[in-house]
Write an enzyme that holds these catalytic residues in place. Structure first.
Site, mmCIF file in Angstrom:
data_model
loop_
_atom_site.group_PDB
_atom_site.id
_atom_site.type_symbol
_atom_site.label_atom_id
_atom_site.label_comp_id
_atom_site.label_asym_id
_atom_site.label_seq_id
_atom_site.Cartn_x
_atom_site.Cartn_y
_atom_site.Cartn_z
ATOM 1 N N LYS A 24 0.830 -1.206 0.000
ATOM 2 C CA LYS A 24 0.000 0.000 0.000
ATOM 3 C C LYS A 24 0.863 1.254 0.000
ATOM 4 O O LYS A 24 0.640 2.177 -0.782
ATOM 5 C CB LYS A 24 -0.895 -0.010 1.245
ATOM 6 C CG LYS A 24 -1.579 1.306 1.528
ATOM 7 C CD LYS A 24 -2.475 1.239 2.747
ATOM 8 C CE LYS A 24 -1.811 1.601 4.044
ATOM 9 N NZ LYS A 24 -1.458 3.014 4.198
ATOM 10 N N ASN A 25 1.856 1.283 0.887
ATOM 11 C CA ASN A 25 2.629 2.520 1.050
ATOM 12 C C ASN A 25 3.601 2.786 -0.100
ATOM 13 O O ASN A 25 4.215 3.847 -0.153
ATOM 14 C CB ASN A 25 3.387 2.509 2.385
ATOM 15 C CG ASN A 25 2.436 2.692 3.556
ATOM 16 O OD1 ASN A 25 1.249 2.958 3.362
ATOM 17 N ND2 ASN A 25 2.956 2.549 4.763
ATOM 18 N N CYS A 119 -5.522 13.158 13.167
ATOM 19 C CA CYS A 119 -5.522 11.742 12.852
ATOM 20 C C CYS A 119 -5.451 11.012 14.179
ATOM 21 O O CYS A 119 -4.855 11.513 15.134
ATOM 22 C CB CYS A 119 -4.310 11.435 11.985
ATOM 23 S SG CYS A 119 -3.855 9.721 11.946
ATOM 24 N N ARG A 124 0.458 14.745 13.440
ATOM 25 C CA ARG A 124 1.020 14.547 12.109
ATOM 26 C C ARG A 124 1.042 15.803 11.229
ATOM 27 O O ARG A 124 0.315 15.893 10.236
ATOM 28 C CB ARG A 124 0.281 13.410 11.390
ATOM 29 C CG ARG A 124 0.244 12.153 12.213
ATOM 30 C CD ARG A 124 -0.489 11.040 11.494
ATOM 31 N NE ARG A 124 0.401 10.148 10.791
ATOM 32 C CZ ARG A 124 0.007 9.126 10.054
ATOM 33 N NH1 ARG A 124 -1.249 8.867 9.891
ATOM 34 N NH2 ARG A 124 0.878 8.347 9.474
ATOM 35 N N ASP A 308 4.805 0.577 12.155
ATOM 36 C CA ASP A 308 3.612 -0.109 11.659
ATOM 37 C C ASP A 308 3.553 -1.573 12.112
ATOM 38 O O ASP A 308 2.517 -2.218 11.963
ATOM 39 C CB ASP A 308 3.559 -0.041 10.122
ATOM 40 C CG ASP A 308 3.189 1.352 9.632
ATOM 41 O OD1 ASP A 308 2.772 2.188 10.454
ATOM 42 O OD2 ASP A 308 3.316 1.605 8.414
ATOM 43 N N ARG A 400 -8.436 -0.700 4.947
ATOM 44 C CA ARG A 400 -7.525 0.308 4.365
ATOM 45 C C ARG A 400 -6.172 -0.317 4.052
ATOM 46 O O ARG A 400 -5.469 0.152 3.163
ATOM 47 C CB ARG A 400 -7.300 1.459 5.353
ATOM 48 C CG ARG A 400 -8.476 2.388 5.506
ATOM 49 C CD ARG A 400 -8.074 3.573 6.345
ATOM 50 N NE ARG A 400 -6.869 4.180 5.804
ATOM 51 C CZ ARG A 400 -6.048 4.986 6.483
ATOM 52 N NH1 ARG A 400 -6.316 5.290 7.729
ATOM 53 N NH2 ARG A 400 -4.983 5.499 5.921
HETATM 54 C C1 UD1 Z 1 4.313 6.844 6.480
HETATM 55 C C2 UD1 Z 1 3.461 5.611 6.294
HETATM 56 C C3 UD1 Z 1 2.933 5.116 7.631
HETATM 57 C C4 UD1 Z 1 4.085 4.914 8.613
HETATM 58 C C5 UD1 Z 1 4.953 6.168 8.691
HETATM 59 C C6 UD1 Z 1 6.192 5.975 9.538
HETATM 60 C C7 UD1 Z 1 2.535 5.940 4.083
HETATM 61 C C8 UD1 Z 1 1.335 6.209 3.247
HETATM 62 N N1 UD1 Z 1 2.360 5.919 5.401
HETATM 63 O O1 UD1 Z 1 3.449 7.855 7.015
HETATM 64 O O2 UD1 Z 1 2.258 3.870 7.422
HETATM 65 O O3 UD1 Z 1 3.548 4.648 9.903
HETATM 66 O O4 UD1 Z 1 5.386 6.553 7.371
HETATM 67 O O5 UD1 Z 1 6.948 4.901 9.095
HETATM 68 O O6 UD1 Z 1 3.605 5.673 3.573
HETATM 69 N N2 UD1 Z 1 6.156 14.650 10.861
HETATM 70 C C9 UD1 Z 1 6.321 15.987 11.161
HETATM 71 N N3 UD1 Z 1 6.295 16.887 10.134
HETATM 72 C C10 UD1 Z 1 6.120 16.520 8.830
HETATM 73 C C11 UD1 Z 1 5.952 15.144 8.529
HETATM 74 C C12 UD1 Z 1 5.991 14.227 9.566
HETATM 75 O O7 UD1 Z 1 6.477 16.365 12.319
HETATM 76 O O8 UD1 Z 1 6.104 17.390 7.943
HETATM 77 C C13 UD1 Z 1 6.165 13.668 11.954
HETATM 78 C C14 UD1 Z 1 4.822 12.950 12.072
HETATM 79 O O9 UD1 Z 1 3.909 13.698 12.850
HETATM 80 C C15 UD1 Z 1 5.210 11.650 12.719
HETATM 81 C C16 UD1 Z 1 6.606 11.379 12.148
HETATM 82 O O10 UD1 Z 1 7.076 12.628 11.651
HETATM 83 O O11 UD1 Z 1 5.294 11.788 14.113
HETATM 84 C C17 UD1 Z 1 6.639 10.333 11.057
HETATM 85 O O12 UD1 Z 1 5.867 10.767 9.979
HETATM 86 P P1 UD1 Z 1 6.167 10.368 8.462
HETATM 87 O O13 UD1 Z 1 7.447 9.614 8.387
HETATM 88 O O14 UD1 Z 1 6.010 11.588 7.624
HETATM 89 O O15 UD1 Z 1 4.984 9.374 8.178
HETATM 90 P P2 UD1 Z 1 3.924 9.381 7.011
HETATM 91 O O16 UD1 Z 1 4.582 9.686 5.712
HETATM 92 O O17 UD1 Z 1 2.734 10.171 7.407
#
Ligand code: UD1
Length: 423
Positions: A24-25, A119, A124, A308, A400
């Site tokens: 999925k990711n 969320c 996030r 995850d 999902r």
């Molecule tokens: C992706 C995965 C999700 C997985 C996560 C971490 C997808 C669709 N989803 O989510 O399944 O759990 O990686 O491995 O690929 N953060 C910030 N600022 C930002 C972006 C992120 O502070 O601009 C923080 C988030 O709040 C969170 C952490 O960084 O605490 C990790 O987020 P991120 O690595 O961005 O995860 P996702 O891309 O949302």
């Protein structure tokens, strides 16, 4: 109003092979990346999931034509974008929708995308995504819950992330592939799904060096070329199924495992006493659940222990004699499955981002609720082991991220069915 739930009569022996679907990711950012260049794309090994349906609606609203060719393959035709706005209605359903911003900037130098909002597993934010776009020369304005980005020209630059965010890394890569000059991303996320996205873009003609490392060097090109691509297998689904194989004393084998993608997870299980044989992409274990020892695990960005797989691992630890510990460092509020597992007889206590899990003999059946997709799958596994009837509510979360989970489990002899419950 009614919603769907799983009804499970647990305590039965189950055995056979569980097969892992496409990731999925990886599928989500690769679908999104077809916004970057006009043409016809064929994507294979795409999982049948609710998130793909949600994303398809969003991409169609932007002007893409998407056709499902067979069970796991799609044709995507990009004849130019008809809209440069991703609405709140479509973005709020799935945070990954925010990934359309980078490709739209690459294609049209302009985008308006709703902020994803809150969320269940934490606030996030998207600050890192925006910092990356700004480094490439995009003027960002946040207005009425929307992020507006615009630039005359994307110009390569150095982007240094404070934290290796998966989404921010993907968004900046997709914006940079057609920028003028070279973009360097330092402290880039290294998740295998990012490699898959990069490999797809490279197949389209993008110039990306350092794939798989924390330093990506992207040399912008004028034009990319649509292609055919097959999505990698889902390592999180694989990890969940490996937990199932251990919970059922090795009676289940798992097809579609790439050890490299979940090395930290598999080595943690080995530290707990599990032994695995991997032949091709099929994993088997002869280890009995009663042989496992407690352990400590801390979630980290890849190649660390994946957040995850935290809830499936916790579910397994519930059944391991002694006291195990899990520390969650990636997301706040990612212990929402703890009260649900405790309703099923688990002995878990939490203190901030730390969970202490004391082993029990078995789960007891109960009515519980899936709080997110991984947690939902973990409750299903617990229900399969517990004697009697377990109801797992809110399985739209499970849908999902896991393709036909109940059908795959029925094929192993499990007594699980999808039912409607009134709420
Ligand atoms: C992706 C995965 C999700 C997985 C996560 C971490 C997808 C669709 N989803 O989510 O399944 O759990 O990686 O491995 O690929 N953060 C910030 N600022 C930002 C972006 C992120 O502070 O601009 C923080 C988030 O709040 C969170 C952490 O960084 O605490 C990790 O987020 P991120 O690595 O961005 O995860 P996702 O891309 O949302």
């Amino acid at each position: 109003m009614s919603i769907e739930a799983f009804k499970i009569i647990g305590g039965k022996k189950i055995n056979g092979e569980l097969s892992v679907e496409g990731a999925k990711n990886a599928a989500l950012p690769i679908f999104v990346a077809t916004l970057i260049e006009k043409g016809t794309y064929i994507l294979k090994n795409v999982p049948n999931l609710r998130d793909i349906v949600t994303l398809t609606k969003l991409l169609e609203s932007l002007g893409l034509e998407i056709e499902k060719l067979s069970n796991h393959s799609y044709k995507i035709v990009n004849t130019g974008l008809k809209s440069l706005e991703a609405s709140y209605d479509l973005v709020k359903k799935m945070r990954a929708s925010f990934l359309v911003m980078g490709p739209m900037l690459a294609h049209e130098k302009k985008a308006r995308v709703s902020l994803p909002g809150g969320c269940a597993i934490g606030s996030r934010p998207v600050d890192l995504h925006l910092k990356g776009f700004e480094a490439l020369g995009v003027k960002i304005n946040i207005d009425h819950g929307y992020v507006e980005g615009e630039t005359a020209e994307l110009i390569g630059n150095k982007v240094v992330f404070d934290f290796p965010s998966v989404g921010a890394t993907e968004n900046v890569i997709m914006a940079a592939v057609k920028a003028t000059g070279i973009t360097i991303i330092e402290n880039a996320a290294r998740e295998p799904e990012i490699d898959d996205l990069c490999n797809f873009l490279v197949k389209m003609g993008a110039k990306i060096k350092g794939i798989g490392s924390g330093r990506l060097e992207i040399e912008g090109v004028k034009k990319l070329y649509p292609c055919e691509y097959s999505i990698m297998p889902d390592r999180i689904v694989a990890g969940t199924f490996i937990v199932a194989s251990l919970m059922f004393d090795g009676e289940i084998s798992v097809k579609g495992v790439v050890r490299d993608h979940i090395e930290s997870f598999i080595s943690k299980l080995e530290e707990m006493g599990a032994e695995f044989e991997i032949e091709g992409d099929v994993l088997r274990t002869k280890t009995k659940l009663s042989q496992l020892k407690p352990a400590k695990a801390t979630t980290m960005p890849h190649p660390g222990f994946p957040t995850d797989l935290q809830s499936p691992m916790m579910t397994l630890m519930c059944l391991v004699d002694g006291t195990s510990e899990i520390k969650e460092t990636i997301f706040e509020n990612r212990f929402m499955h703890v009260p649900e597992l405790n309703r099923m007889g688990a002995n878990i206590s939490t203190d901030a981002n730390m969970a202490r899990v004391t082993g029990i003999k078995n789960f007891s059946s109960a009515e519980v609720m899936a709080s997110d997709l991984r947690a939902g799958a973990s409750l299903v596994l617990a229900g399969l082991l517990a004697e009697g009837e377990t109801i797992v509510n809110r399985i739209y979360h499970v849908d999902r991220g896991y393709e036909n989970l109940e059908i795959k489990l029925q094929a192993l002899g499990a007594n699980i069915e999808r039912i409607k419950v009134e709420i």
